[in-house]
Design a protein around this motif. Structure first.
Motif, PDB file in Angstrom:
ATOM      1  N   PHE A  55      23.089   2.258   7.314  1.00  0.00           N
ATOM      2  CA  PHE A  55      22.606   1.259   8.269  1.00  0.00           C
ATOM      3  C   PHE A  55      23.311  -0.085   8.178  1.00  0.00           C
ATOM      4  O   PHE A  55      23.031  -0.987   8.969  1.00  0.00           O
ATOM      5  N   VAL A  56      24.240  -0.225   7.258  1.00  0.00           N
ATOM      6  CA  VAL A  56      25.086  -1.421   7.256  1.00  0.00           C
ATOM      7  C   VAL A  56      26.338  -1.095   6.449  1.00  0.00           C
ATOM      8  O   VAL A  56      26.278  -0.458   5.392  1.00  0.00           O
ATOM      9  N   LEU A  57      27.484  -1.487   6.971  1.00  0.00           N
ATOM     10  CA  LEU A  57      28.768  -1.173   6.344  1.00  0.00           C
ATOM     11  C   LEU A  57      29.231  -2.318   5.447  1.00  0.00           C
ATOM     12  O   LEU A  57      29.170  -3.483   5.828  1.00  0.00           O
ATOM     13  N   MET A  58      29.717  -1.956   4.268  1.00  0.00           N
ATOM     14  CA  MET A  58      30.280  -2.946   3.356  1.00  0.00           C
ATOM     15  C   MET A  58      31.794  -2.841   3.272  1.00  0.00           C
ATOM     16  O   MET A  58      32.486  -3.834   3.083  1.00  0.00           O
ATOM     17  N   GLY A  59      32.322  -1.616   3.407  1.00  0.00           N
ATOM     18  CA  GLY A  59      33.760  -1.429   3.269  1.00  0.00           C
ATOM     19  C   GLY A  59      34.359  -0.616   4.401  1.00  0.00           C
ATOM     20  O   GLY A  59      33.837   0.431   4.764  1.00  0.00           O
ATOM     21  N   ARG A  60      35.471  -1.098   4.943  1.00  0.00           N
ATOM     22  CA  ARG A  60      36.167  -0.364   6.012  1.00  0.00           C
ATOM     23  C   ARG A  60      37.405   0.350   5.475  1.00  0.00           C
ATOM     24  O   ARG A  60      38.208   0.881   6.241  1.00  0.00           O
ATOM     25  N   ALA A  61      37.571   0.351   4.167  1.00  0.00           N
ATOM     26  CA  ALA A  61      38.619   1.104   3.486  1.00  0.00           C
ATOM     27  C   ALA A  61      38.081   1.473   2.110  1.00  0.00           C
ATOM     28  O   ALA A  61      37.302   0.713   1.518  1.00  0.00           O
ATOM     29  N   PRO A  62      38.455   2.645   1.573  1.00  0.00           N
ATOM     30  CA  PRO A  62      37.851   3.133   0.327  1.00  0.00           C
ATOM     31  C   PRO A  62      38.109   2.301  -0.927  1.00  0.00           C
ATOM     32  O   PRO A  62      37.379   2.417  -1.902  1.00  0.00           O
ATOM     33  N   GLN A  63      39.167   1.485  -0.938  1.00  0.00           N
ATOM     34  CA  GLN A  63      39.497   0.647  -2.100  1.00  0.00           C
ATOM     35  C   GLN A  63      39.832   1.482  -3.333  1.00  0.00           C
ATOM     36  O   GLN A  63      39.636   1.050  -4.471  1.00  0.00           O
ATOM     37  N   LEU A 107      26.593  -7.075  -5.017  1.00  0.00           N
ATOM     38  CA  LEU A 107      26.528  -8.075  -6.087  1.00  0.00           C
ATOM     39  C   LEU A 107      26.412  -9.475  -5.504  1.00  0.00           C
ATOM     40  O   LEU A 107      25.634 -10.304  -5.997  1.00  0.00           O
ATOM     41  N   THR A 108      27.159  -9.735  -4.442  1.00  0.00           N
ATOM     42  CA  THR A 108      27.125 -11.043  -3.785  1.00  0.00           C
ATOM     43  C   THR A 108      25.742 -11.349  -3.231  1.00  0.00           C
ATOM     44  O   THR A 108      25.197 -12.451  -3.438  1.00  0.00           O
ATOM     45  N   ALA A 109      25.158 -10.387  -2.533  1.00  0.00           N
ATOM     46  CA  ALA A 109      23.828 -10.585  -1.948  1.00  0.00           C
ATOM     47  C   ALA A 109      22.783 -10.833  -3.022  1.00  0.00           C
ATOM     48  O   ALA A 109      21.843 -11.614  -2.823  1.00  0.00           O
ATOM     49  N   SER A 110      22.961 -10.195  -4.175  1.00  0.00           N
ATOM     50  CA  SER A 110      22.023 -10.378  -5.277  1.00  0.00           C
ATOM     51  C   SER A 110      22.229 -11.724  -5.966  1.00  0.00           C
ATOM     52  O   SER A 110      21.283 -12.494  -6.156  1.00  0.00           O
ATOM     53  N   GLN A 111      23.476 -12.022  -6.307  1.00  0.00           N
ATOM     54  CA  GLN A 111      23.784 -13.242  -7.057  1.00  0.00           C
ATOM     55  C   GLN A 111      23.523 -14.520  -6.258  1.00  0.00           C
ATOM     56  O   GLN A 111      23.095 -15.533  -6.816  1.00  0.00           O
ATOM     57  N   LEU A 112      23.787 -14.481  -4.970  1.00  0.00           N
ATOM     58  CA  LEU A 112      23.619 -15.686  -4.142  1.00  0.00           C
ATOM     59  C   LEU A 112      22.220 -15.795  -3.530  1.00  0.00           C
ATOM     60  O   LEU A 112      21.950 -16.712  -2.753  1.00  0.00           O
ATOM     61  N   LEU A 134      28.361  -0.701 -10.134  1.00  0.00           N
ATOM     62  CA  LEU A 134      28.254  -2.119  -9.775  1.00  0.00           C
ATOM     63  C   LEU A 134      29.423  -2.984 -10.241  1.00  0.00           C
ATOM     64  O   LEU A 134      29.797  -3.937  -9.550  1.00  0.00           O
ATOM     65  N   PRO A 135      30.057  -2.696 -11.404  1.00  0.00           N
ATOM     66  CA  PRO A 135      31.187  -3.543 -11.820  1.00  0.00           C
ATOM     67  C   PRO A 135      32.394  -3.446 -10.882  1.00  0.00           C
ATOM     68  O   PRO A 135      33.233  -4.346 -10.861  1.00  0.00           O
ATOM     69  N   GLY A 136      32.495  -2.371 -10.109  1.00  0.00           N
ATOM     70  CA  GLY A 136      33.641  -2.194  -9.221  1.00  0.00           C
ATOM     71  C   GLY A 136      33.583  -3.119  -8.018  1.00  0.00           C
ATOM     72  O   GLY A 136      32.509  -3.406  -7.493  1.00  0.00           O
ATOM     73  N   LEU A 137      34.730  -3.567  -7.563  1.00  0.00           N
ATOM     74  CA  LEU A 137      34.771  -4.440  -6.383  1.00  0.00           C
ATOM     75  C   LEU A 137      34.336  -3.710  -5.121  1.00  0.00           C
ATOM     76  O   LEU A 137      34.035  -4.335  -4.104  1.00  0.00           O
ATOM     77  N   TYR A 138      34.296  -2.396  -5.185  1.00  0.00           N
ATOM     78  CA  TYR A 138      33.809  -1.568  -4.081  1.00  0.00           C
ATOM     79  C   TYR A 138      32.415  -2.019  -3.653  1.00  0.00           C
ATOM     80  O   TYR A 138      32.084  -2.006  -2.470  1.00  0.00           O
ATOM     81  N   TYR A 139      31.614  -2.430  -4.629  1.00  0.00           N
ATOM     82  CA  TYR A 139      30.224  -2.831  -4.355  1.00  0.00           C
ATOM     83  C   TYR A 139      30.018  -4.344  -4.426  1.00  0.00           C
ATOM     84  O   TYR A 139      28.894  -4.807  -4.594  1.00  0.00           O
ATOM     85  N   LEU A 140      31.081  -5.104  -4.279  1.00  0.00           N
ATOM     86  CA  LEU A 140      30.963  -6.559  -4.383  1.00  0.00           C
ATOM     87  C   LEU A 140      29.982  -7.166  -3.374  1.00  0.00           C
ATOM     88  O   LEU A 140      29.298  -8.139  -3.705  1.00  0.00           O
ATOM     89  N   PRO A 141      29.862  -6.632  -2.142  1.00  0.00           N
ATOM     90  CA  PRO A 141      28.858  -7.204  -1.236  1.00  0.00           C
ATOM     91  C   PRO A 141      27.428  -7.104  -1.774  1.00  0.00           C
ATOM     92  O   PRO A 141      26.620  -8.021  -1.563  1.00  0.00           O
ATOM     93  N   ARG A 184      25.419 -11.033   5.629  1.00  0.00           N
ATOM     94  CA  ARG A 184      25.715 -12.376   5.110  1.00  0.00           C
ATOM     95  C   ARG A 184      26.746 -12.297   3.986  1.00  0.00           C
ATOM     96  O   ARG A 184      27.663 -13.122   3.900  1.00  0.00           O
ATOM     97  N   ALA A 185      26.588 -11.309   3.103  1.00  0.00           N
ATOM     98  CA  ALA A 185      27.528 -11.141   1.992  1.00  0.00           C
ATOM     99  C   ALA A 185      28.915 -10.756   2.509  1.00  0.00           C
ATOM    100  O   ALA A 185      29.937 -11.281   2.037  1.00  0.00           O
ATOM    101  N   ASP A 186      28.954  -9.835   3.485  1.00  0.00           N
ATOM    102  CA  ASP A 186      30.236  -9.446   4.090  1.00  0.00           C
ATOM    103  C   ASP A 186      30.969 -10.678   4.623  1.00  0.00           C
ATOM    104  O   ASP A 186      32.175 -10.854   4.407  1.00  0.00           O
TER     105      ASP A 186
END
Length: 344
Positions: free
Chosen positions: A109-117, A51-56, A42-49, A255-257
């Motif tokens: 069923f939903v994409l968060m990243g289009r590049a591995p980061q 974290l965003t969906a949770s925090q907001l 979770l701390p990685g920006l890879y999973y920022l969407p 929404r987070a994306d």
């Protein structure tokens, strides 16, 4: 008499409207409002969407109470989903392909990243001897967890340079502060890992980046096409039993994306918990800008993504037979497409 009839009609219409409203609410009510999501770091920006969906509050606004269980890497999160301690996984798309090869059916069923980061780098102390990936034979290389996407990117990049996976020693170092410790303690000679840690190490001069899939261009150079990265995935049985829950999760992530496409630096700093900012807000923002274009703008799996991933996985694991994989059964755009339509 006519007035009485009118009142009856008006009353009946009002009752019908109330019934329809309640039906609409019931229709959108998730079958499983309380659920657990396994996240591969979770701390990685890879999973920022996520974290965003949770925090907001996007999950809550969709009627969901999501418990986020954090793991050292995507492969560990997958184990939790397969083992039943988590309902849904947040991890790399390729997990669904690997699971199908094992006869188990999971679907993104939903994409968060289009590049591995993910960036592959050599430590400062080894920069003179490990000048390129071709020099990595015998090196100790840190990944978030063996079998995770950090391992995959490393293996694919090494093979292009003529080095095989068994020519190196792979060490799991997580994706948080443990990455810094692994470098400072001399535990590893090189790294394949995610931001913000890679940007932190790069800025301090502790590592030199050799391969960079934090951008779409860098990803295409390594994989020869679009390489889908972080997704939400679940078993086919979960999706079939809980379509409204799955839709609610997709709604929140789309929404987070979208939010991440236009969020200001101040928005990001305000949203991210202080513990993930590494006591350096400027560093975190630099890392965010390094990976920003890697986030999906709409949650949809690109058409060339699954074939690219399958090619990469076949080179990563020789036991995988591409001819036996049904890519259409590893993902669906139905939920993300509906989420995008609702967000208009």
């Amino acid at each position: 008499m006519r007035n009485l009839d009118f009142r009856h009609v008006a009353s009946a219409c009002a009752a019908l409207l109330v019934f329809m409203a309640h039906s609409a609410i019931a229709k959108d009510t998730p079958e499983k409002p309380a659920l657990t999501m396994a996240v591969g770091g979770l701390p990685g920006l890879y999973y920022l969407p996520v974290l965003t969906a949770s925090q907001l509050g996007f999950f809550k606004e969709e009627g969901l109470d999501v418990t986020l269980e954090d793991f050292a890497g995507g492969s560990k999160a997958l184990e939790a989903v397969v083992g039943g301690s988590a309902d849904v996984g947040a991890g790399a798309y390729e997990h669904t392909i690997f699971m199908q090869a094992k006869g188990q059916h999971y679907r993104a069923f939903v994409l968060m990243g289009r590049a591995p980061q993910i960036a592959v780098a050599v430590t400062k102390s080894k920069a003179d001897t490990l000048k390129s990936l071709a020099d990595f034979k015998g090196a100790k290389v840190g990944v978030s967890a063996p079998g995770s996407s950090t391992d995959l990117v490393l293996t694919v990049a090494l093979r292009k340079a003529g080095v095989q996976r068994n020519d190196i020693s792979v060490i799991g170092v997580g994706s948080g502060a443990t990455v810094i410790s692994a470098v400072s303690n001399g535990q590893v000679d090189a790294l394949s890992n995610v931001d913000p840690m890679m940007t932190k190490l790069q800025r301090s001069g502790e590592v030199k980046i050799l391969v960079d899939t934090r951008t779409v261009k860098g990803t295409q150079e390594v994989f020869g096409g679009t390489m889908p990265a972080a997704t939400l995935y679940a078993s086919d049985s979960f999706i079939q039993k809980n379509p409204k829950t799955t839709q609610a999760l997709a709604n929140a992530i789309v929404r987070a994306d979208r939010w991440l496409q236009t969020a200001s630096d101040a928005d990001i700093v305000k949203m991210v918990p202080a513990v993930y900012l590494l006591n350096d807000k400027a560093l975190y923002i630099d890392a965010f800008h390094n990976v920003r274009e890697a986030y999906s703008p709409d949650g949809l799996m690109p058409a060339d993504g699954p074939p690219t991933a399958l090619r990469a996985l076949a080179s990563f694991d020789s036991r995988l037979d591409p001819s036996k994989i049904d890519l259409k059964a590893t993902y669906t755009n139905d939920f993300a497409r509906k989420a995008a339509e609702q967000a208009r």
